[in-house]
Design a protein around this motif. Structure first.
Motif, PDB file in Angstrom:
ATOM      1  N   PHE A 205       0.935  -1.052   0.113  1.00  0.00           N
ATOM      2  CA  PHE A 205      -0.049   0.013   0.103  1.00  0.00           C
ATOM      3  C   PHE A 205       0.851   1.260   0.033  1.00  0.00           C
ATOM      4  N   SER A 206       1.929   1.264   0.603  1.00  0.00           N
ATOM      5  CA  SER A 206       3.007   2.297   0.815  1.00  0.00           C
ATOM      6  C   SER A 206       3.341   2.613  -0.488  1.00  0.00           C
ATOM      7  N   SER A 207       3.577   1.885  -1.566  1.00  0.00           N
ATOM      8  CA  SER A 207       4.090   2.155  -2.865  1.00  0.00           C
ATOM      9  C   SER A 207       3.056   2.283  -3.933  1.00  0.00           C
ATOM     10  N   ALA A 208       1.533   1.697  -3.519  1.00  0.00           N
ATOM     11  CA  ALA A 208       0.585   1.990  -4.544  1.00  0.00           C
ATOM     12  C   ALA A 208       0.063   3.268  -4.350  1.00  0.00           C
ATOM     13  N   PHE A 209      -0.128   4.063  -3.220  1.00  0.00           N
ATOM     14  CA  PHE A 209      -0.687   5.267  -2.955  1.00  0.00           C
ATOM     15  C   PHE A 209       0.088   6.628  -2.974  1.00  0.00           C
ATOM     16  N   THR A 210       1.209   6.401  -3.457  1.00  0.00           N
ATOM     17  CA  THR A 210       2.195   7.385  -3.268  1.00  0.00           C
ATOM     18  C   THR A 210       1.881   8.320  -4.417  1.00  0.00           C
ATOM     19  N   PRO A 211       2.237   9.654  -4.249  1.00  0.00           N
ATOM     20  CA  PRO A 211       1.643  10.896  -4.873  1.00  0.00           C
ATOM     21  C   PRO A 211       1.599  10.484  -6.544  1.00  0.00           C
ATOM     22  N   GLU A 212       2.708  10.155  -6.972  1.00  0.00           N
ATOM     23  CA  GLU A 212       2.642   9.832  -8.268  1.00  0.00           C
ATOM     24  C   GLU A 212       1.828   8.640  -8.768  1.00  0.00           C
ATOM     25  N   TYR A 213       1.337   7.921  -8.000  1.00  0.00           N
ATOM     26  CA  TYR A 213       0.344   6.622  -8.247  1.00  0.00           C
ATOM     27  C   TYR A 213      -1.067   7.086  -7.903  1.00  0.00           C
ATOM     28  N   VAL A 214      -1.398   8.229  -7.534  1.00  0.00           N
ATOM     29  CA  VAL A 214      -2.850   8.767  -7.219  1.00  0.00           C
ATOM     30  C   VAL A 214      -2.894   9.914  -8.181  1.00  0.00           C
ATOM     31  N   TRP A 215      -3.926   9.626  -9.141  1.00  0.00           N
ATOM     32  CA  TRP A 215      -4.193  10.727 -10.077  1.00  0.00           C
ATOM     33  C   TRP A 215      -4.356  12.131  -9.543  1.00  0.00           C
ATOM     34  N   GLY A 216      -3.475  13.099 -10.199  1.00  0.00           N
ATOM     35  CA  GLY A 216      -3.568  14.398  -9.685  1.00  0.00           C
ATOM     36  C   GLY A 216      -2.651  14.582  -8.624  1.00  0.00           C
ATOM     37  N   GLY A 217      -1.778  13.724  -8.213  1.00  0.00           N
ATOM     38  CA  GLY A 217      -0.870  13.871  -7.059  1.00  0.00           C
ATOM     39  C   GLY A 217      -1.539  14.590  -5.966  1.00  0.00           C
ATOM     40  N   GLU A 218      -0.585  15.018  -4.945  1.00  0.00           N
ATOM     41  CA  GLU A 218      -0.911  15.345  -3.588  1.00  0.00           C
ATOM     42  C   GLU A 218      -0.635  16.939  -3.485  1.00  0.00           C
ATOM     43  N   LEU A 219      -1.268  17.638  -2.644  1.00  0.00           N
ATOM     44  CA  LEU A 219      -1.088  18.966  -2.500  1.00  0.00           C
ATOM     45  C   LEU A 219      -0.662  18.983  -0.856  1.00  0.00           C
ATOM     46  N   ALA A 220       0.409  19.779  -0.369  1.00  0.00           N
ATOM     47  CA  ALA A 220       0.438  19.914   0.830  1.00  0.00           C
ATOM     48  C   ALA A 220      -0.342  21.117   1.457  1.00  0.00           C
ATOM     49  N   ILE A 221      -1.158  21.044   2.306  1.00  0.00           N
ATOM     50  CA  ILE A 221      -2.038  22.181   2.802  1.00  0.00           C
ATOM     51  C   ILE A 221      -1.422  22.766   4.086  1.00  0.00           C
ATOM     52  N   LEU A 222      -1.048  21.894   4.961  1.00  0.00           N
ATOM     53  CA  LEU A 222      -0.263  22.096   6.114  1.00  0.00           C
ATOM     54  C   LEU A 222       0.916  21.293   6.445  1.00  0.00           C
TER      55      LEU A 222
END
Length: 251
Positions: A205-222
């Protein structure tokens, strides 16, 4: 002088002995009250339940086959939701039970199931969960408002409500379509031939749901609080559902 007896006479058995307690309900009385349209509505609820179970099975087995099965349950549920109203008008049989059953089935198939599918696709950050929960609450409030106000909404000559206040909850099928498109084109998940490391059976799971593997990536809010921007489509859908200014003509 003989003593008098004050003992209470025992009731006699026979046909004249009547039971004065509440009458027992007829066996399977709930099922007997169902109309044909109610059974169609149950088909919608079944689709929602299967979608949830297939989504959980997909996470356990790390197989997209179960995830696609979960996706397909939602449009099939929409079909049942479309048909139950037609069947009710054809049979000229509507009831309060059917109305409540329809709302509960819709909430399962188009409220809870799409949110769980989003979680299964990788929207698992804390802020993602806040958005998904907001979406589910909006769907619940939208259905409750419809049930509470349907009697006061304007109707046509056939007694059918002329418009919806806010988008109907089955429109969440659009979200499911976006997720299915993303999974099909490899924009979610990397569970093909997962490698289990020493971290344990859930290391994949740690490699499946990294930012590059979730469409649109991640955005750091805080610091420590990230958000997947694509999850905001749930926030938009939920807000449109509870809007009273938005009126959608009912087909």
């Amino acid at each position: 002088m003989p003593q008098s007896s004050t003992s209470t006479p025992t009731p006699k058995s026979g046909k004249n002995n009547k039971h004065h307690g509440p009458a027992l309900p007829v066996r399977f009385s709930l099922v007997r009250e169902f109309q044909l349209a109610d059974f169609v509505t149950l088909g919608n609820g079944v689709c929602g339940c299967l979608s949830l179970m297939f989504a959980m099975k997909a996470l356990l087995t790390q197989s997209t086959d179960f995830l696609f099965s979960a996706f397909w349950c939602i449009p099939i549920g929409v079909m049942f939701d479309f048909l139950d109203g037609r069947v009710a008008r054809w049979r000229r049989s509507t009831s309060l039970l059917g109305q409540e059953l329809d709302s509960l089935a819709d909430f399962c198939s188009f409220g809870i199931a799409p949110a769980v599918l989003g979680f299964a696709c990788g929207f698992q950050k804390m802020l993602d969960l806040v958005v998904l929960t907001y979406f589910v609450c909006c769907g619940l409030a939208r259905l409750a408002r419809f049930n509470a106000t349907v009697a006061s909404l304007p109707t046509d000559q056939n007694g059918k409500v002329k418009y919806f206040e806010g988008t109907p909850i089955p429109t969440t099928l659009a979200i499911v379509g976006v997720l299915a498109y993303g999974v099909y084109h490899g924009k979610f998940w990397r569970f093909a031939n997962p490698v289990f490391r020493h971290e344990g059976p859930f290391a994949a799971f740690s490699s499946a749901f990294t930012p590059e593997y979730v469409w649109g990536g991640e955005l750091a809010i805080l610091p420590g609080y990230e958000l997947h921007p694509l999850v905001l489509m749930y926030a938009v859908s939920g807000t449109l559902m509870i809007s009273r200014r938005l009126r959608i003509p009912k087909p």
